[in-house]
Enzyme design. Structure first.
Site, PDB file in Angstrom:
ATOM      1  N   LEU A   1       4.297  36.228 -23.252  1.00 52.36           N
ATOM      2  CA  LEU A   1       3.479  35.315 -24.061  1.00 52.36           C
ATOM      3  C   LEU A   1       3.604  35.688 -25.548  1.00 52.36           C
ATOM      4  CD1 LEU A   1       1.179  33.134 -24.309  1.00 52.36           C
ATOM      5  CD2 LEU A   1      -0.459  34.985 -23.947  1.00 52.36           C
TER       6      LEU A   1
ATOM      7  N   SER B   1      -2.795  37.339 -31.222  1.00 48.43           N
ATOM      8  CA  SER B   1      -4.109  36.787 -30.870  1.00 48.43           C
ATOM      9  C   SER B   1      -4.066  35.263 -30.866  1.00 48.43           C
ATOM     10  CB  SER B   1      -5.175  37.285 -31.854  1.00 48.43           C
ATOM     11  OG  SER B   1      -5.397  38.670 -31.669  1.00 48.43           O
TER      12      SER B   1
ATOM     13  N   ILE C   1       6.677  43.266 -24.403  1.00 52.08           N
ATOM     14  CA  ILE C   1       6.525  42.737 -23.046  1.00 52.08           C
ATOM     15  C   ILE C   1       6.550  43.886 -22.032  1.00 52.08           C
ATOM     16  CG2 ILE C   1       7.461  41.124 -21.334  1.00 52.08           C
ATOM     17  CD1 ILE C   1       6.239  39.891 -24.018  1.00 52.08           C
TER      18      ILE C   1
ATOM     19  N   ALA D   1      -6.743  39.128 -15.392  1.00 49.78           N
ATOM     20  CA  ALA D   1      -6.160  40.386 -15.880  1.00 49.78           C
ATOM     21  C   ALA D   1      -7.196  41.198 -16.650  1.00 49.78           C
ATOM     22  CB  ALA D   1      -4.966  40.077 -16.773  1.00 49.78           C
TER      23      ALA D   1
ATOM     24  N   GLN E   1     -28.303  70.970 -25.085  1.00 51.42           N
ATOM     25  CA  GLN E   1     -28.756  69.581 -25.028  1.00 51.42           C
ATOM     26  C   GLN E   1     -27.845  68.627 -25.811  1.00 51.42           C
ATOM     27  OE1 GLN E   1     -32.919  69.809 -26.166  1.00 51.42           O
ATOM     28  NE2 GLN E   1     -33.529  70.101 -24.034  1.00 51.42           N
TER      29      GLN E   1
ATOM     30  N   GLU F   1      -4.000  42.498 -23.636  1.00 53.97           N
ATOM     31  CA  GLU F   1      -4.622  41.431 -22.830  1.00 53.97           C
ATOM     32  C   GLU F   1      -5.843  40.865 -23.551  1.00 53.97           C
ATOM     33  OE1 GLU F   1      -4.373  42.059 -18.618  1.00 53.97           O
ATOM     34  OE2 GLU F   1      -2.503  43.160 -18.857  1.00 53.97           O
TER      35      GLU F   1
ATOM     36  N   THR G   1      -7.525  41.435 -27.734  1.00 51.69           N
ATOM     37  CA  THR G   1      -8.265  42.467 -28.467  1.00 51.69           C
ATOM     38  C   THR G   1      -9.766  42.298 -28.242  1.00 51.69           C
ATOM     39  OG1 THR G   1      -8.453  41.031 -30.389  1.00 51.69           O
ATOM     40  CG2 THR G   1      -6.529  42.506 -30.327  1.00 51.69           C
TER      41      THR G   1
HETATM   42  N1  COS Z   1      -9.100  28.907 -18.339  1.00 56.96           N
HETATM   43  C1  COS Z   1      -8.604  27.656 -18.287  1.00 56.96           C
HETATM   44  N2  COS Z   1      -8.303  26.940 -19.410  1.00 56.96           N
HETATM   45  C2  COS Z   1      -8.527  27.526 -20.586  1.00 56.96           C
HETATM   46  C3  COS Z   1      -9.046  28.822 -20.708  1.00 56.96           C
HETATM   47  C4  COS Z   1      -9.336  29.524 -19.514  1.00 56.96           C
HETATM   48  N3  COS Z   1      -9.834  30.755 -19.550  1.00 56.96           N
HETATM   49  N4  COS Z   1      -9.154  29.138 -22.019  1.00 56.96           N
HETATM   50  C5  COS Z   1      -8.727  28.078 -22.706  1.00 56.96           C
HETATM   51  N5  COS Z   1      -8.340  27.104 -21.832  1.00 56.96           N
HETATM   52  C6  COS Z   1      -7.836  25.774 -22.181  1.00 56.96           C
HETATM   53  C7  COS Z   1      -8.904  25.044 -23.002  1.00 56.96           C
HETATM   54  O1  COS Z   1      -9.790  24.343 -22.149  1.00 56.96           O
HETATM   55  C8  COS Z   1      -8.087  24.112 -23.856  1.00 56.96           C
HETATM   56  O2  COS Z   1      -7.714  22.967 -23.104  1.00 56.96           O
HETATM   57  P1  COS Z   1      -8.034  21.493 -23.673  1.00 56.96           P
HETATM   58  O3  COS Z   1      -7.309  21.426 -24.992  1.00 56.96           O
HETATM   59  O4  COS Z   1      -7.501  20.584 -22.626  1.00 56.96           O
HETATM   60  O5  COS Z   1      -9.512  21.440 -23.853  1.00 56.96           O
HETATM   61  C9  COS Z   1      -6.805  24.890 -24.121  1.00 56.96           C
HETATM   62  O6  COS Z   1      -6.724  25.878 -23.069  1.00 56.96           O
HETATM   63  C10 COS Z   1      -6.809  25.570 -25.464  1.00 56.96           C
HETATM   64  O7  COS Z   1      -7.915  26.445 -25.545  1.00 56.96           O
HETATM   65  P2  COS Z   1      -8.543  26.909 -26.944  1.00 56.96           P
HETATM   66  O8  COS Z   1      -8.836  25.691 -27.754  1.00 56.96           O
HETATM   67  O9  COS Z   1      -9.655  27.825 -26.664  1.00 56.96           O
HETATM   68  O10 COS Z   1      -7.285  27.675 -27.602  1.00 56.96           O
HETATM   69  P3  COS Z   1      -7.154  28.541 -28.910  1.00 56.96           P
HETATM   70  O11 COS Z   1      -5.847  28.305 -29.513  1.00 56.96           O
HETATM   71  O12 COS Z   1      -8.357  28.337 -29.783  1.00 56.96           O
HETATM   72  O13 COS Z   1      -7.095  30.058 -28.355  1.00 56.96           O
HETATM   73  C11 COS Z   1      -7.851  32.257 -27.686  1.00 56.96           C
HETATM   74  C12 COS Z   1      -8.095  30.730 -27.782  1.00 56.96           C
HETATM   75  C13 COS Z   1      -7.925  32.943 -29.060  1.00 56.96           C
HETATM   76  C14 COS Z   1      -8.991  32.718 -26.805  1.00 56.96           C
HETATM   77  C15 COS Z   1      -6.472  32.551 -27.011  1.00 56.96           C
HETATM   78  O14 COS Z   1      -5.402  32.239 -27.856  1.00 56.96           O
HETATM   79  C16 COS Z   1      -6.337  34.008 -26.582  1.00 56.96           C
HETATM   80  O15 COS Z   1      -6.840  34.391 -25.538  1.00 56.96           O
HETATM   81  N6  COS Z   1      -5.636  34.817 -27.401  1.00 56.96           N
HETATM   82  C17 COS Z   1      -5.318  36.183 -27.037  1.00 56.96           C
HETATM   83  C18 COS Z   1      -4.067  36.205 -26.250  1.00 56.96           C
HETATM   84  C19 COS Z   1      -3.947  37.486 -25.491  1.00 56.96           C
HETATM   85  O16 COS Z   1      -4.840  37.902 -24.775  1.00 56.96           O
HETATM   86  N7  COS Z   1      -2.813  38.109 -25.640  1.00 56.96           N
HETATM   87  C20 COS Z   1      -2.605  39.344 -24.997  1.00 56.96           C
HETATM   88  C21 COS Z   1      -1.173  39.500 -24.703  1.00 56.96           C
HETATM   89  S1  COS Z   1      -0.696  38.793 -23.217  1.00 56.96           S
HETATM   90  S2  COS Z   1      -0.800  40.349 -22.031  1.00 56.96           S
END
Ligand code: COS
Length: 367
Positions: free
Chosen positions: A106, A113, A138, A225, A262, A346, A348
């Site tokens: 991803l 983020s 990755i 995750a 303590q 996964e 921050t």
């Molecule tokens: N389950 C199902 N659908 C989800 C969801 C979830 N947990 N979270 C978001 N979605 C869907 C939303 O419903 C939205 O769909 P619609 O446009 O149809 O309404 C779509 O996905 C986009 O969601 P959102 O608007 O919340 O997206 P953002 O771009 O604002 O991103 C964050 C939100 C910041 C939360 C996201 O980009 C994220 O989690 N970033 C961190 C990534 C990460 O964890 N990386 C770690 C490396 S991978 S190991």
């Protein structure tokens, strides 16, 4: 964990590799297929059961879990949740036995983020998608047989809607790996860049055979995750506290074991309390998920609290060790570095805060 993994922690750290005999035994135990349904050769554990495994296996170097972690988590769950029956039948049995390792691609150099801003392109060309782009950090990429790759199948659509999830097999022409990253800790768990240069992937490898659902798939995968990482944080904190208590009972200063003081007791007690709280959170969230509830918010709460808690516990436990905690002979020196990643990968801590607050605001608007 106690008999095979803990005695091999130093070997793992020094050689940057999980010993082959341990990997073989993990395969025999079914650890690569904990969360893969039984019909595909996995153990088909419930979320709570899987969490209970992570609570135990978290009590050793995280790299031991990482080698099979992606097969159960981010590497395979996209297929489990949204794959077609044919896609599942093709890959899941091999993932369940550990014959192949799965990685989840991803993150990119310009999209961490803000995952929805990713730019890796998957341009349709007849019966193929042509992938171009770079994925970064990755996990298990050097070992992976398949990659779940989030790429933009619709370049005209910015944001989440244009993103799809594709399975790319190792050895596909145009797929190349960067050099293995040199990390602060978690030695034995490998990450590197995955580079796509006109990499042609059959259209049948689009997860679920529907374009535009990849971001949603990725977010669902990350919800689960994050619960697993929270459980690993609880396990690691348990281990660090156990080591610190042992040390505090043995180490004598001012004529008595330092555990009698303590100020040391306060650090032990605060850590015990926070571990208990995190453990309750992660088990509650897992049980809710098994009951069919949506747990995005609870998973984010658990990951946020447990990973921050784990950092505080690491700091206190190193402090209890005093000067010895800064010396490599003691496991706490390694754990202190290893657990730092939990607050970053996964999602921050700040991303978890976003997820939690946004759902509060959404609920308030809907009520
Ligand atoms: N389950 C199902 N659908 C989800 C969801 C979830 N947990 N979270 C978001 N979605 C869907 C939303 O419903 C939205 O769909 P619609 O446009 O149809 O309404 C779509 O996905 C986009 O969601 P959102 O608007 O919340 O997206 P953002 O771009 O604002 O991103 C964050 C939100 C910041 C939360 C996201 O980009 C994220 O989690 N970033 C961190 C990534 C990460 O964890 N990386 C770690 C490396 S991978 S190991």
């Amino acid at each position: 964990m106690r008999d095979r993994l803990v005695p091999n922690e130093a070997v793992l750290a020094d050689t940057d590799a999980v010993p082959a005999d341990i990997v073989a035994d993990m395969k025999a135990l079914g650890l690569f297929g904990l969360s893969i349904p039984e019909q595909y050769g996995g153990l088909g554990l419930t979320t709570e059961e899987e969490i209970r495994v992570a609570l135990v296996l978290g009590q050793t170097s995280p790299a031991f879990r990482s080698i099979f972690g992606t097969n159960n988590g981010i590497g395979s769950q996209g297929l489990v949740m949204d794959g077609t029956p044919e896609q599942k039948a093709l890959y899941l049995p091999k993932l369940a036995t550990g014959e192949i390792v799965a990685a989840f691609a991803l993150t990119e150099p310009g999209a961490g983020s803000d995952a929805a801003s990713l730019t890796t392109a998957a341009r349709r060309d007849g019966e193929y998608y042509v992938l171009n782009g770079i994925k970064r950090y990755i996990t298990n990429a050097p070992e992976a047989g398949i990659f779940t790759v989030m790429a933009r199948t619709d370049p005209a659509r910015k944001g989440p809607a244009g993103i799809s999830a594709l399975i790319v097999e190792r050895g596909t022409p145009g797929l190349r790996l960067g050099k293995i990253d040199r990390k602060m800790g978690q030695h034995g768990a490998h990450t590197c860049d995955v580079i796509f240069d006109d990499c042609r992937v059959p259209v049948g490898h689009l997860i679920g055979l529907v374009e535009g659902l990849g971001f949603r798939t990725a977010m669902k995968v990350l919800d689960k995750a994050r619960l697993n990482i929270a459980a690993v944080c609880v396990g690691a904190a348990e281990r660090m506290l156990r080591d610190a208590l042992t040390y505090a009972l043995e180490r004598r200063q001012f004529g008595q074991p330092i555990a009698q003081f303590q100020l040391i007791q306060a650090m032990l007690a605060d850590s015990r309390t926070e571990i208990y709280a995190a453990r309750c959170m992660v088990l509650d969230a897992a049980q809710r998920r098994d009951a069919g509830e949506g747990v995005s918010t609870q998973a984010a709460c658990a990951k946020l609290f447990a990973s921050e808690m784990c950092g505080r516990v690491a700091d206190r436990c190193l402090q209890i060790h005093g000067g010895a905690g800064y010396i490599r002979d003691y496991a706490i020196e390694r754990f202190y570095r290893d657990v730092r990643l939990f607050r970053i990968y996964e999602g921050t801590s700040q991303v978890q805060q976003l997820v939690i607050a946004r759902s509060m605001i959404r609920d308030a608007a809907g009520s």
